[in-house]
Design a protein around this motif. Structure first.
Motif, short mmCIF file in Angstrom:
data_model
loop_
_atom_site.label_atom_id
_atom_site.label_comp_id
_atom_site.label_asym_id
_atom_site.label_seq_id
_atom_site.Cartn_x
_atom_site.Cartn_y
_atom_site.Cartn_z
N ARG A 514 0.84 -1.21 0.00
CA ARG A 514 0.00 0.00 0.00
C ARG A 514 0.87 1.25 0.00
N ALA A 515 1.93 1.24 0.82
CA ALA A 515 2.83 2.39 0.88
C ALA A 515 3.51 2.62 -0.45
N ALA A 516 3.93 1.55 -1.12
CA ALA A 516 4.61 1.68 -2.41
C ALA A 516 3.69 2.27 -3.48
N ARG A 517 2.38 2.06 -3.31
CA ARG A 517 1.42 2.63 -4.27
C ARG A 517 1.02 4.05 -3.91
N GLY A 518 1.60 4.57 -2.83
CA GLY A 518 1.27 5.92 -2.40
C GLY A 518 0.01 5.99 -1.56
N GLU A 519 -0.51 4.85 -1.13
CA GLU A 519 -1.71 4.82 -0.30
C GLU A 519 -1.32 4.88 1.18
N ASN A 520 -2.29 5.16 2.03
CA ASN A 520 -2.06 5.10 3.47
C ASN A 520 -1.81 3.64 3.85
N PRO A 521 -0.65 3.31 4.38
CA PRO A 521 -0.35 1.90 4.65
C PRO A 521 -1.04 1.36 5.90
N ARG A 522 -1.58 2.24 6.74
CA ARG A 522 -2.14 1.80 8.01
C ARG A 522 -3.62 1.47 7.89
N ARG A 523 -4.09 0.63 8.80
CA ARG A 523 -5.51 0.29 8.83
C ARG A 523 -6.28 1.42 9.50
N PRO A 524 -7.58 1.53 9.26
CA PRO A 524 -8.35 2.68 9.76
C PRO A 524 -8.45 2.71 11.27
N ALA A 525 -8.74 3.88 11.81
CA ALA A 525 -8.84 4.07 13.26
C ALA A 525 -9.84 3.09 13.85
N GLY A 526 -9.49 2.54 15.00
CA GLY A 526 -10.37 1.60 15.68
C GLY A 526 -10.32 0.18 15.16
N PHE A 527 -9.48 -0.08 14.17
CA PHE A 527 -9.42 -1.41 13.55
C PHE A 527 -9.04 -2.47 14.59
N ARG A 528 -9.83 -3.52 14.67
CA ARG A 528 -9.64 -4.65 15.59
C ARG A 528 -9.58 -4.21 17.06
N ARG A 529 -10.33 -3.19 17.40
CA ARG A 529 -10.42 -2.77 18.80
C ARG A 529 -11.52 -3.59 19.48
N PRO A 530 -11.21 -4.39 20.50
CA PRO A 530 -12.26 -5.15 21.19
C PRO A 530 -13.29 -4.23 21.84
N LEU A 531 -14.50 -4.75 22.03
CA LEU A 531 -15.58 -4.01 22.65
C LEU A 531 -15.77 -4.48 24.08
N ALA A 532 -15.89 -3.55 25.02
CA ALA A 532 -16.04 -3.90 26.42
C ALA A 532 -17.45 -4.38 26.71
N THR A 533 -17.56 -5.40 27.57
CA THR A 533 -18.84 -5.85 28.11
C THR A 533 -18.81 -5.63 29.62
N ALA A 534 -19.87 -6.04 30.29
CA ALA A 534 -19.94 -5.84 31.74
C ALA A 534 -18.88 -6.66 32.48
#
Length: 609
Positions: A514-534
């Motif tokens: 992705r970086a070599a193509r000039g794209e943003n190499p990183r995944r979007p904000a919050g990617f694979r962030r677990p969700l809290a439960t009780a």
């Protein structure tokens, strides 16, 4: 110096063809590696299949087939996110931050792909030695368990950790905003570095133990004063302090810089020995298929105990990378003999212990035999050469140049055993000028892994889970298997090199492209962030993450939160937060056992049937 014809590398899968199908996160790595090893394909692949099916044909072999899945369908693990959550990868990676976090790179998928190629190579090596050609099956959940096997073993040990497991750790930040990693294995150099920066004496004393044990615990709760000290000095002064003390520092490099300098090299290199080779001016002779006697019976028949049964591997390895590579070869049936210093490997005593032996050490070394050799003594080096004369593989991860200085490099040992596969698992493979110490976290910092492992909006940081040591061990075993197959097809010994740099480039391959193509190499904000439960955390499947994030689950117990998402057609799984619970986790029913010392043991990553 040998002529170009005798040093030209021959690929072990030359003249073979393959077909592959399955999820691209696994299959793309499988096909990349098969091509690099010489196999060709006519098809574009089928990327929507739920399982990876790969078949190698040609070269005089029976077809070799491998199947890779995410997990048993009954487990509910359907992709990278759910596998990371269930196997404990999120828990270990998240220790630095104090809560589970997903790796933004496809770690389990990449490991599964390498294990798949290992299985195919082992199948062909077994065939070449007369073993039945059984199909191989592997899965991402087993790859994930293998990746956390040391942490799992420690969690189930008879005693507690020697260092606190709590949030904290590098990287540090300079006054001018440079994020950097620090490395030293010497407490004197550690103290000298911080004294040069005028850190409080009690902070540098208190900080050494968690820093030293971060490889084992995946966290380093350092005194806040050390981070404050780093922030009070500019990068130039910090580098001078490192130069004066003997410690090393490395600024975290962005993926774009790594992509710009990337040389496109394979993650390993294989070079056949010139000994006994009949070469022509235009290159090596064509590769034969499996070696057979005139009557058609295969020679060097391997017993049914595994495709590598009857082969001997000498391993002179420390810590993780080389020992894990040898461990995998042992699981495939090889007899692995560890070369240890007088008195034995000091890491045998590293806490926590099971029956008096380090649980972490057992995770990588159970089942191996050991011979004590003083490599500083010429007589013992002679003993080692004698052992190598009757071995199939010599594998080490000594410091660069040490093997040559000891008279134990590939050329030296080829004189006593021209058919030897000489394997070196290193940090940098000599590919980067001016590279820092070749340890896991320094390689992560230098190659952009610290950026790739975290999504957009989060500060880059190398994972304190030993990502590259484990991936480097996987690639080391893959390279040895390729070397063994090449030896079977040519009759020559092979020099094999793999590295943590190769592991980093393999792991970050999609981001680098992705970086070599000039794209943003990183995944979007919050990617694979677990969700809290009780009462814990859940991880949605990647495709369902955005929709799942729209549900407020914090007041629901985990089981009810999962049921709520299922009612809306969304897939998720509970995040493992305590690795000691994996032994009883229904998602892995019956797969995690205990060895003869009582240490938890993960299942073999493949099955041959």
């Amino acid at each position: 110096m040998a002529s170009p014809a005798t040093t030209q590398t021959v690929r072990p899968l030359d003249t073979l063809r393959f077909d592959a199908s399955g999820p691209p996160r696994i299959t793309s790595v499988v096909t990349d590696h098969l091509r690099l090893l010489g196999a060709r394909t006519d098809g574009a692949g089928h990327w929507d299949a739920p399982a990876v099916g790969t078949t190698l044909t040609g070269g005089g072999f029976e077809p070799a087939h491998a199947t890779a899945t995410w997990a048993d369908p009954a487990s509910g693990l359907v992709d990278e996110a759910t596998v990371q959550a269930a196997t404990g990868v999120m828990a270990v990676h998240g220790r630095r931050d104090g809560s589970p976090r997903g790796l933004a790179v496809d770690y389990a998928a990449t490991a599964t792909a390498v294990l798949t190629v290992q299985g195919l190579l082992a199948n062909l090596v077994g065939q070449a030695r007369g073993a039945a050609a059984g199909p191989v099956t592997t899965s991402a959940d087993r790859a994930g368990l293998l990746a956390v096997s040391q942490y799992l073993a420690a969690a189930g040990a008879d005693e507690g950790e020697a260092a606190e497991i709590a949030a904290g750790g590098p990287p540090f930040t300079s006054a001018d905003g440079i994020l950097f990693e620090l490395e030293t294995l010497d407490p004197g150099a550690w103290a000298a570095f911080w004294k040069a920066l005028e850190a409080p004496a009690d902070a540098l004393r208190t900080g050494w133990r968690p820093f030293q044990f971060r490889y084992a615990t995946a966290c380093a709760p350092l005194p806040a004063a050390l981070h404050a000290t780093a922030r009070s000095h500019g990068w130039d002064r910090i580098r001078r302090a490192a130069d004066l003390s003997g410690a090393e520092v490395c600024a975290l490099r962005p993926l774009a810089e790594r992509a710009a300098e990337h040389d496109g090299a394979a993650p390993w290199s294989l070079t056949p020995s010139a000994c006994g080779a009949d070469t022509a001016a235009d290159g090596p002779a064509p590769l034969p298929g499996p070696r057979r006697e005139p009557g058609g019976r295969a020679v060097s028949a391997a017993p049914a105990a595994g495709p590598l049964a009857g082969l001997t591997v000498l391993e002179a390895g420390r810590r993780i990378q080389a020992p894990l590579a040898a461990h995998l070869l042992g699981l495939l049936g090889a007899d692995v003999i560890r070369i240890e210093p007088p008195g034995g490997d000091p890491l045998r005593g590293m806490p926590p212990a099971c029956s008096g032996i380090s649980a972490r050490w057992l995770a990588l070394n159970r089942g191996k035999r050991a011979v004590e050799i003083d490599i500083k003594a010429e007589a013992d080096r002679g003993r080692l050469r004698d052992m190598a004369a009757h071995a199939d593989v010599f594998l080490h991860n000594w410091a660069p140049g040490k093997a040559a200085a000891l008279g134990l490099d590939a050329d030296d040992l080829a004189r006593v055993n021209p058919a030897l596969v000489h394997a070196y698992t290193s940090g940098w493979a000599g590919r980067l000028d001016g590279a820092p110490m070749g340890t896991d976290f320094m390689v992560q910092a230098r190659t952009g892994v610290g950026e790739a492992a975290r999504p957009e909006g989060e500060s880059p940081a190398p994972s304190l889970m030993t990502l590259l040591d484990v991936m480097g061990g996987l690639l080391g075993a893959e390279a040895v298997l390729a070397g063994l197959l090449l030896r079977e097809r040519t009759g020559r010994g092979v020099t094999v090199d793999s590295s943590l740099l190769g592991a980093a480039d393999t792991l970050t391959g999609p981001a680098l492209r992705r970086a070599a193509r000039g794209e943003n190499p990183r995944r979007p904000a919050g990617f694979r962030r677990p969700l809290a439960t009780a009462d814990g955390w859940i991880a949605p499947a990647d495709d369902d993450a955005r929709a799942a994030a729209g549900h407020d689950l914090r007041g629901l117990p985990t089981a009810e939160a999962l049921a709520r998402l299922r009612e809306h057609g969304l897939t998720a799984t509970a995040v493992t937060t305590d690795l000691s619970d994996l032994h009883h986790d229904p998602r892995f029913a019956g797969s995690i056992s205990r060895d003869a010392h009582g240490a938890p043991a993960v299942p073999d990553p493949w099955s041959f049937a």
